[in-house]
Design a protein around this motif. Structure first.
Motif, mmCIF file in Angstrom:
data_model
loop_
_atom_site.group_PDB
_atom_site.id
_atom_site.type_symbol
_atom_site.label_atom_id
_atom_site.label_comp_id
_atom_site.label_asym_id
_atom_site.label_seq_id
_atom_site.Cartn_x
_atom_site.Cartn_y
_atom_site.Cartn_z
ATOM 1 N N PRO A 242 0.815 -1.214 0.000
ATOM 2 C CA PRO A 242 0.000 0.000 0.000
ATOM 3 C C PRO A 242 0.858 1.279 0.000
ATOM 4 O O PRO A 242 0.561 2.230 -0.728
ATOM 5 N N GLU A 243 1.918 1.263 0.793
ATOM 6 C CA GLU A 243 2.753 2.452 0.954
ATOM 7 C C GLU A 243 3.386 2.889 -0.377
ATOM 8 O O GLU A 243 3.521 4.076 -0.661
ATOM 9 N N GLN A 244 3.774 1.911 -1.206
ATOM 10 C CA GLN A 244 4.398 2.224 -2.488
ATOM 11 C C GLN A 244 3.369 2.497 -3.584
ATOM 12 O O GLN A 244 3.729 2.872 -4.692
ATOM 13 N N GLY A 245 2.083 2.270 -3.294
ATOM 14 C CA GLY A 245 1.074 2.396 -4.348
ATOM 15 C C GLY A 245 1.127 1.224 -5.300
ATOM 16 O O GLY A 245 0.573 1.271 -6.396
ATOM 17 N N PHE A 246 1.792 0.133 -4.879
ATOM 18 C CA PHE A 246 1.821 -1.112 -5.667
ATOM 19 C C PHE A 246 0.439 -1.758 -5.571
ATOM 20 O O PHE A 246 -0.089 -2.276 -6.552
ATOM 21 N N ARG B 228 1.699 8.272 -4.592
ATOM 22 C CA ARG B 228 2.581 7.174 -4.139
ATOM 23 C C ARG B 228 3.403 6.696 -5.333
ATOM 24 O O ARG B 228 2.919 6.694 -6.468
ATOM 25 N N PRO B 229 4.680 6.265 -5.077
ATOM 26 C CA PRO B 229 5.615 6.037 -6.184
ATOM 27 C C PRO B 229 5.115 5.130 -7.309
ATOM 28 O O PRO B 229 5.346 5.433 -8.470
ATOM 29 N N MET B 230 4.435 4.020 -6.972
ATOM 30 C CA MET B 230 4.041 3.085 -8.029
ATOM 31 C C MET B 230 2.589 3.271 -8.467
ATOM 32 O O MET B 230 2.085 2.509 -9.301
#
Lengths: 476, 197
Positions: free
Chosen positions: A121-125, A254-256
């Motif tokens: 979740p944190e990476q937007g994966f 978020r990055p991803m």
């Protein structure tokens, strides 16, 4: 075609590659998270069969279960070797397998490293409406974002690596509606412990549960992830919370995650996923928030839940004879006597962490109780383990680590830690732990360890008093 | 996967409910990078108790285990199925199984047979003295005392178990359908591919 569909049906239908006459479907998997414990035999299987990873671009590997949570670099910036040779071997296998099969790998000293279910979740994966799998039962966690996410075994890990699909049959659907408003000191963890107590450890078996109602809508993403994380503890295949503006605000940037016009298109699609008015669930359970107190487990199944104001139950009062037998065994293992007030139970250990409760809000909730206080003398070991390097960084920017350290707690590196008795963080035999993790099974936190599952604020309260404590007494 | 169509033999009468995966195989055993040798750690905490069924010579090498509700709850560790197979167990009979465990069992040709509690109670009795016969083809569990219990099984799983189907090989036959799906989705939802650096 039915005109009204549940969130689960919409996600399922959008991922059917093929349907066989017997009802089995080939389901496309959008995201695959890989960690070191359940993947080595899968990669070996691919090698033996001469198969490749079909979609490395949808796969992300990160070590978490085996990693010690002590410093990973020494004062010269050199990697600290891992003492346990078997853990080291398993971690090395992932480090080798990921590049060999073209999979992105987040290494143990990367700030992005953490518990898979915090990192996704944190990476937007992890995104709403996607199918997400991982060789870990707490994959249900990502359902907090509105993803259909579930744990799989190693054979299925290999199957997803090779084909990016799974052969599945559709689960039944259940709505767990939590209405009303949570009282002071009652958190998402208390909600999910309470739900598990109501449904029982197998109440959700064969179902995908959608958590709905005013309480769920009002929760942050961190809170929703905590609830969906423990869907497996009441037996559900997966948990879901419909994506909404709270979800989109959490994911944006978020990055991803998608960017620009892609983001707008994604949000428009995600908005269409909510369960339609008139859609029918196979089962509906309604829970009133007013019935939920700060909660704690007394036994060795997550269904053994009580309000902190409760007393240790007498097994002979249970109607079901098999439950009587189980409760007797649980109490013997836990070293508890029926009739004891839960608040009279002393703890020697406190663990704040795990994929259930190691996000920034969890650490803020614990710090709010610990601020200006000290841990009790009888608490021998109390650790705070952030869920990722980024959570650790954020907590340090907010000064939370100082609060923990000043209170006498240890501030650690990210990983699964004392949730599962696999890395050096274990609870000694016969001792108790107030733990923010998700399982109180026999031996879960180490052979003979006695686990009481609680929220981060309740764990902090136990650290202060040295006993299981009603956190409301330490508020204001 | 090795084909399996029947299991005949003695059964460990365990009977307990909520046998979780940490009981079947504790986490300390999950550090292996191989599938074999886990039988030594199987049911470790139960086997520490004197007089446990697993170390009772009457049930030595029993191929069947009889358990209570919600068998295999907890973790997704396939090591649970591997450990049981390594211990020589080919079938578990219980009133219910966790979804992940029953999937893992199936992938390893370990039968997870669901029967109602009254049938379990009867089989627990029979197991004390006699063998039990599980026949996958006819979907029945029988005893030497004319007991006959029918069970349900997903037809796809039954087919795979009896024929020892390699599921990945089977799915790879659908590679074209997977490619078609991927092409369709990358056009309609291009944002689905993550920005993995």
């Amino acid at each position: 075609m039915p005109t009204s569909q549940t969130l689960y049906e919409k996600i399922w239908n959008a991922h059917v590659v093929e349907q066989r006459d017997d009802g089995t479907c080939l389901i496309f998997i959008d995201r695959h998270l890989v960690h070191e414990v359940t993947s080595p035999q899968a990669f070996e299987g691919l090698r033996v069969a001469g198969r490749r990873v079909r979609r490395p671009d949808l796969t992300l590997a990160v070590p978490d279960h085996n990693l010690p949570t002590t410093a990973r670099l020494d004062s010269d910036g050199q990697h600290v070797p891992i003492a346990d040779p078997e853990s080291a071997q398993q971690l090395e296998a992932l480090e080798r397998n990921a590049p060999e099969f073209g999979i992105a790998y987040i290494n143990a000293t990367d700030i992005k490293q953490g518990i898979v279910h915090v990192v996704g979740p944190e990476q937007g994966f992890s995104l709403p409406g996607t199918t997400i799998v991982c060789g870990d039962s707490h994959t249900a966690c990502h359902g907090g974002l509105g993803a259909l996410a579930f744990g799989i075994g190693t054979s299925e890990v290999e199957h997803v690596l090779a084909t990016q699909t799974l052969q599945l049959t559709r689960s039944k659907s259940m709505e767990v509606r939590v209405e009303g408003e949570l009282g002071p000191g009652v958190s998402a963890k208390d909600v999910v412990l309470h739900i598990t107590g109501v449904l029982g450890a197998s109440g959700g078996t064969g179902h995908v549960i959608e958590y709905t109602g005013a309480v769920i809508r009002a929760l942050s993403i961190e809170g929703r992830l905590t609830i969906s994380n423990m869907a497996i503890e009441h037996g559900a295949r997966a948990g879901l919370v419909a994506p909404d503006d709270t979800t989109f605000a959490y994911l944006k940037g978020r990055p991803m995650a998608p960017k620009g016009a892609q983001w707008d298109a994604a949000v428009a699609y995600w908005r269409s996923l909510a369960t339609d008015t008139g859609a029918v669930y196979d089962k509906v359970v309604t829970i009133n928030a007013a019935d939920i107190a700060p909660s704690v487990t007394w036994g060795t199944s997550p269904e053994d839940v009580l309000p902190i104001t409760g007393i240790v139950p007498d097994p002979s009062t249970f109607a079901d004879p098999s439950k009587q037998e189980a409760a007797k065994k649980s109490l013997a293992y836990m070293g508890l006597t029926p009739g004891t007030a839960m608040t009279d139970i002393e703890v020697q250990n406190v663990f704040i962490g795990s994929c259930t409760n190691s996000r920034i809000e969890d650490l803020r909730a614990a710090a709010a109780i610990l601020k200006g206080r000290k841990k009790a003398a009888n608490v021998k070991w109390a650790i705070v383990v952030p869920g990722s390097g980024l959570v650790k960084h954020q907590a340090e920017a907010e000064g939370l680590h100082r609060i923990f350290i000043d209170a006498g707690l240890e501030w650690r590196e990210p990983g699964c830690s004392a949730c599962l008795g696999m890395n050096p963080d274990k609870v000694p035999a016969g001792e108790r732990c107030a733990s923010t993790s998700n399982r109180n099974f026999v031996g879960r936190q180490g052979p003979g360890a006695r686990t009481h599952l609680v929220s981060p604020a309740m764990a902090a309260a136990a650290a202060v008093t040295g006993k299981l404590t009603d956190v409301r007494e330490l508020m204001n | 996967m090795k084909p399996i169509s029947s299991v005949i033999g003695r059964a460990y009468p365990l009977g307990l409910k909520n046998i979780d995966t940490d009981i079947i195989i504790p986490a300390a055993w999950l550090k292996t990078i191989s599938r074999s040798g886990l039988g030594k750690g199987a049911f470790q905490s139960l086997r520490e108790v004197p007089g446990n069924v697993f170390d009772d010579p009457a049930y030595a090498d029993a191929p069947i285990l009889i358990a209570g509700d919600n068998f295999g709850c907890g973790s997704s560790r396939e090591h649970a199925a591997w450990a049981m197979a390594d211990l020589g167990i080919s079938a578990v009979i219980a009133p219910s199984f966790s979804d992940i465990f029953s999937g893992n069992a199936f992938k390893n040709g370990l039968l997870a047979i669901v029967l109602p509690q009254d049938a379990i109670d009867r089989l627990m009795e029979v197991a004390q003295t006699d063998s039990i016969h599980i026949d996958l083809e006819t979907q029945t569990v029988t005893t030497p005392f004319q007991d006959r219990f029918a069970f349900e099984i997903d037809p796809f799983r039954k087919h795979c178990l009896i024929n020892g189907v390699d599921e990945i090989g089977l799915t790879l036959k659908s590679s074209d359908a997977i490619s078609t799906y991927e092409t369709k989705i990358s056009a309609s939802q291009p944002w689905l591919t993550p920005n993995i650096a």
